[in-house]
Design a protein around this motif. Structure first.
Motif, PDB file in Angstrom:
ATOM      1  N   ALA A   1     -39.559  -7.062  36.694  1.00  0.00           N
ATOM      2  CA  ALA A   1     -38.942  -7.444  35.418  1.00  0.00           C
ATOM      3  C   ALA A   1     -39.825  -8.437  34.673  1.00  0.00           C
ATOM      4  N   SER A   2     -40.504  -9.335  35.421  1.00  0.00           N
ATOM      5  CA  SER A   2     -41.348 -10.336  34.754  1.00  0.00           C
ATOM      6  C   SER A   2     -42.512  -9.665  34.027  1.00  0.00           C
ATOM      7  N   GLU A   3     -43.017  -8.556  34.604  1.00  0.00           N
ATOM      8  CA  GLU A   3     -44.114  -7.846  33.931  1.00  0.00           C
ATOM      9  C   GLU A   3     -43.606  -7.181  32.647  1.00  0.00           C
ATOM     10  N   VAL A   4     -42.398  -6.632  32.708  1.00  0.00           N
ATOM     11  CA  VAL A   4     -41.819  -6.019  31.507  1.00  0.00           C
ATOM     12  C   VAL A   4     -41.691  -7.076  30.414  1.00  0.00           C
ATOM     13  N   VAL A   5     -41.254  -8.278  30.792  1.00  0.00           N
ATOM     14  CA  VAL A   5     -41.107  -9.355  29.805  1.00  0.00           C
ATOM     15  C   VAL A   5     -42.453  -9.715  29.193  1.00  0.00           C
ATOM     16  N   THR A   6     -43.445 -10.056  30.031  1.00  0.00           N
ATOM     17  CA  THR A   6     -44.708 -10.550  29.477  1.00  0.00           C
ATOM     18  C   THR A   6     -45.424  -9.495  28.646  1.00  0.00           C
ATOM     19  N   ARG A   7     -45.263  -8.224  29.024  1.00  0.00           N
ATOM     20  CA  ARG A   7     -45.980  -7.167  28.299  1.00  0.00           C
ATOM     21  C   ARG A   7     -45.285  -6.735  27.015  1.00  0.00           C
ATOM     22  N   LEU A   8     -43.962  -6.790  27.029  1.00  0.00           N
ATOM     23  CA  LEU A   8     -43.237  -6.305  25.840  1.00  0.00           C
ATOM     24  C   LEU A   8     -42.859  -7.422  24.876  1.00  0.00           C
ATOM     25  N   LEU A   9     -42.744  -8.651  25.407  1.00  0.00           N
ATOM     26  CA  LEU A   9     -42.247  -9.750  24.576  1.00  0.00           C
ATOM     27  C   LEU A   9     -43.061 -10.003  23.300  1.00  0.00           C
ATOM     28  N   PRO A  10     -44.404  -9.897  23.350  1.00  0.00           N
ATOM     29  CA  PRO A  10     -45.151 -10.111  22.090  1.00  0.00           C
ATOM     30  C   PRO A  10     -44.701  -9.147  20.994  1.00  0.00           C
ATOM     31  N   TRP A  11     -44.390  -7.904  21.372  1.00  0.00           N
ATOM     32  CA  TRP A  11     -43.927  -6.906  20.391  1.00  0.00           C
ATOM     33  C   TRP A  11     -42.527  -7.261  19.899  1.00  0.00           C
ATOM     34  N   THR A  12     -41.698  -7.703  20.831  1.00  0.00           N
ATOM     35  CA  THR A  12     -40.342  -8.101  20.458  1.00  0.00           C
ATOM     36  C   THR A  12     -40.396  -9.274  19.478  1.00  0.00           C
ATOM     37  N   LYS A  13     -41.220 -10.268  19.805  1.00  0.00           N
ATOM     38  CA  LYS A  13     -41.319 -11.464  18.965  1.00  0.00           C
ATOM     39  C   LYS A  13     -41.886 -11.133  17.586  1.00  0.00           C
ATOM     40  N   GLY A  14     -42.958 -10.317  17.569  1.00  0.00           N
ATOM     41  CA  GLY A  14     -43.576  -9.947  16.299  1.00  0.00           C
ATOM     42  C   GLY A  14     -42.585  -9.231  15.395  1.00  0.00           C
ATOM     43  N   ALA A  15     -41.863  -8.262  15.987  1.00  0.00           N
ATOM     44  CA  ALA A  15     -40.888  -7.502  15.197  1.00  0.00           C
ATOM     45  C   ALA A  15     -39.771  -8.421  14.717  1.00  0.00           C
ATOM     46  N   PHE A  16     -39.380  -9.383  15.570  1.00  0.00           N
ATOM     47  CA  PHE A  16     -38.308 -10.298  15.177  1.00  0.00           C
ATOM     48  C   PHE A  16     -38.744 -11.142  13.975  1.00  0.00           C
ATOM     49  N   ALA A  17     -39.998 -11.593  14.012  1.00  0.00           N
ATOM     50  CA  ALA A  17     -40.516 -12.384  12.888  1.00  0.00           C
ATOM     51  C   ALA A  17     -40.437 -11.572  11.591  1.00  0.00           C
ATOM     52  N   VAL A  18     -40.825 -10.291  11.668  1.00  0.00           N
ATOM     53  CA  VAL A  18     -40.763  -9.431  10.482  1.00  0.00           C
ATOM     54  C   VAL A  18     -39.315  -9.284  10.011  1.00  0.00           C
ATOM     55  N   MET A  19     -38.393  -9.171  10.970  1.00  0.00           N
ATOM     56  CA  MET A  19     -36.984  -9.030  10.601  1.00  0.00           C
ATOM     57  C   MET A  19     -36.456 -10.270   9.906  1.00  0.00           C
ATOM     58  N   VAL A  20     -36.872 -11.446  10.393  1.00  0.00           N
ATOM     59  CA  VAL A  20     -36.402 -12.691   9.777  1.00  0.00           C
ATOM     60  C   VAL A  20     -36.938 -12.801   8.347  1.00  0.00           C
ATOM     61  N   ILE A  21     -38.223 -12.475   8.169  1.00  0.00           N
ATOM     62  CA  ILE A  21     -38.824 -12.580   6.832  1.00  0.00           C
ATOM     63  C   ILE A  21     -38.166 -11.586   5.866  1.00  0.00           C
ATOM     64  N   THR A  22     -38.085 -10.319   6.283  1.00  0.00           N
ATOM     65  CA  THR A  22     -37.500  -9.318   5.386  1.00  0.00           C
ATOM     66  C   THR A  22     -36.009  -9.589   5.191  1.00  0.00           C
ATOM     67  N   GLY A  23     -35.337 -10.028   6.256  1.00  0.00           N
ATOM     68  CA  GLY A  23     -33.907 -10.326   6.157  1.00  0.00           C
ATOM     69  C   GLY A  23     -33.638 -11.455   5.185  1.00  0.00           C
ATOM     70  N   THR A  24     -34.496 -12.492   5.229  1.00  0.00           N
ATOM     71  CA  THR A  24     -34.351 -13.619   4.303  1.00  0.00           C
ATOM     72  C   THR A  24     -34.531 -13.136   2.860  1.00  0.00           C
ATOM     73  N   LEU A  25     -35.525 -12.269   2.651  1.00  0.00           N
ATOM     74  CA  LEU A  25     -35.751 -11.743   1.296  1.00  0.00           C
ATOM     75  C   LEU A  25     -34.546 -10.920   0.812  1.00  0.00           C
ATOM     76  N   LEU A  26     -33.984 -10.114   1.719  1.00  0.00           N
ATOM     77  CA  LEU A  26     -32.810  -9.304   1.351  1.00  0.00           C
ATOM     78  C   LEU A  26     -31.641 -10.215   0.979  1.00  0.00           C
ATOM     79  N   PHE A  27     -31.480 -11.312   1.735  1.00  0.00           N
ATOM     80  CA  PHE A  27     -30.417 -12.273   1.424  1.00  0.00           C
ATOM     81  C   PHE A  27     -30.685 -12.932   0.078  1.00  0.00           C
ATOM     82  N   PHE A  28     -31.948 -13.288  -0.138  1.00  0.00           N
ATOM     83  CA  PHE A  28     -32.363 -13.964  -1.362  1.00  0.00           C
ATOM     84  C   PHE A  28     -32.120 -13.095  -2.603  1.00  0.00           C
ATOM     85  N   ALA A  29     -32.203 -11.768  -2.418  1.00  0.00           N
ATOM     86  CA  ALA A  29     -31.975 -10.858  -3.549  1.00  0.00           C
ATOM     87  C   ALA A  29     -30.506 -10.834  -3.958  1.00  0.00           C
ATOM     88  N   ILE A  30     -29.607 -11.035  -2.994  1.00  0.00           N
ATOM     89  CA  ILE A  30     -28.168 -10.979  -3.275  1.00  0.00           C
ATOM     90  C   ILE A  30     -27.479 -12.128  -2.528  1.00  0.00           C
TER      91      ILE A  30
END
Lengths: 154, 188
Positions: B61-90
């Protein structure tokens, strides 16, 4: 073809979804959840083919671990996507993103269950073959996701 | 300035109006939000299923975390940025939207779950202290995470629907309370 779409539109299921306030959004939400799981199952293998992600593990092992989740999530996608389609079939007929989605979907499925499956099972594939396979797969699924989201915007 | 005034003012700003009325920008941002969700949720699902023991059993499980987490974190950052913009629009409508509020609340709980997992369970998995982690605890953590994220996607999808919006009256008093809505006109 249009006649077929019109027939789909007037089916009881399509009409039931149109008349309900909740059904369409609920099917949509489950469709979206299915999309996430499909993406996970696809990415697990495609990232590995690109040499990232779980790169210490054999591709064949990851592919067989992902396979049931890919098939299961695709089943969820179809069982929610078909009712959504029935409820607005005539709109879909005139929607460019819908045809992009269906073309990409057909190609993505064909690719996943033929070439990609064989590459993932190879004992010693060339890195170039692996990369090309992963990029093709990702591009095709991206086409499906792009079309899917933009059906709703038209 | 009350939150209602603030988000009302934000919604009247030039940038917010431009984003809201743009022909493509809003749709493109929303699409990126969905695609990032697919990467984020996809990697989370694979990890949670591993914790539950339904897939990748041969991979630590620790290998799954270390190998996949960078992708999870990167995608989450994109979601926060785009989500904030969507909120900002309305802004005002989103702030009052009952599904938006549910989603934010669930995100807090999910964040707490991530924090608990990474402070309590994960260090033991990395140390190879498999005996120190009760299988039931790992399974529960995976199942809870999966449930929370599914509910968050569900709530997120529903934000688009206006069934409980403040400008649609009459609503139940409890709905108006939960959406900080003070209807001035009770309607016909």
């Amino acid at each position: 073809m249009l006649a077929l779409f019109q027939w789909c539109y007037q089916t009881a299921l399509g009409e039931g979804i149109r008349e309900s306030t909740w059904l369409f959004p609920v099917f949509e939400a489950f469709h979206l959840i299915g999309l996430g799981v499909t993406a996970g199952a696809v990415l697990l293998v495609d990232l590995r083919l690109l040499g990232v992600g779980l790169s210490k593990q054999p591709v064949a092992q990851l592919a067989s671990a992902a396979q049931p989740w890919l098939i299961g999530s695709l089943a969820l996608m179809f069982s929610t996507g078909i009712p959504l389609f029935l409820s607005e079939a005539t709109k879909c007929y005139y929607s460019f993103p819908f045809w992009v989605k269906m073309t990409s979907l057909l190609l993505a499925l064909l690719f996943a269950f033929t070439i990609r499956r064989r590459v993932a099972a190879m004992a010693l594939p060339r890195p170039l073959t692996e990369r090309a396979t992963a990029l093709t797969s990702l591009a095709l699924w991206f086409g499906v996701a792009w079309g899917g989201r933009w059906i709703g915007f038209s | 300035m009350s939150p209602l005034d603030f988000f009302g003012w934000l919604g009247d700003s030039d940038w917010s109006v431009a984003l809201h009325e743009s022909q493509y920008a809003y749709s493109i941002i929303e699409s990126i939000h969905v695609w990032a969700m697919a990467v984020f949720f996809g990697t989370v699902v694979m990890f949670d299923l591993r914790l539950i023991g339904w897939t990748l059993r041969k991979v630590p499980a620790s290998e799954v975390v270390t190998r996949l987490l960078p992708w999870t974190k990167g995608a989450f950052a994109v979601m926060v940025i785009t989500g904030t913009l969507l909120f900002f629009a309305i802004p005002l409508r989103s702030y009052q939207n009952i599904f938006f509020r549910t989603k934010m609340l669930l995100l807090l709980v999910a964040g707490l779950n991530v924090w608990l997992f990474h402070s309590r369970i994960y260090p033991k998995l990395v140390a190879g202290d498999v005996d120190g982690v009760r299988p039931a605890a790992a399974r529960a953590a995976g199942a809870l995470s999966l449930t929370l994220w599914i509910c968050i996607i569900f709530a997120g999808r529903m934000i688009a629907y206006n069934w409980f919006d403040c400008d649609r009256q009459p609503q139940l008093a409890i709905i108006n309370f939960l959406t900080s809505c003070f209807p001035t006109d009770e309607g016909p």
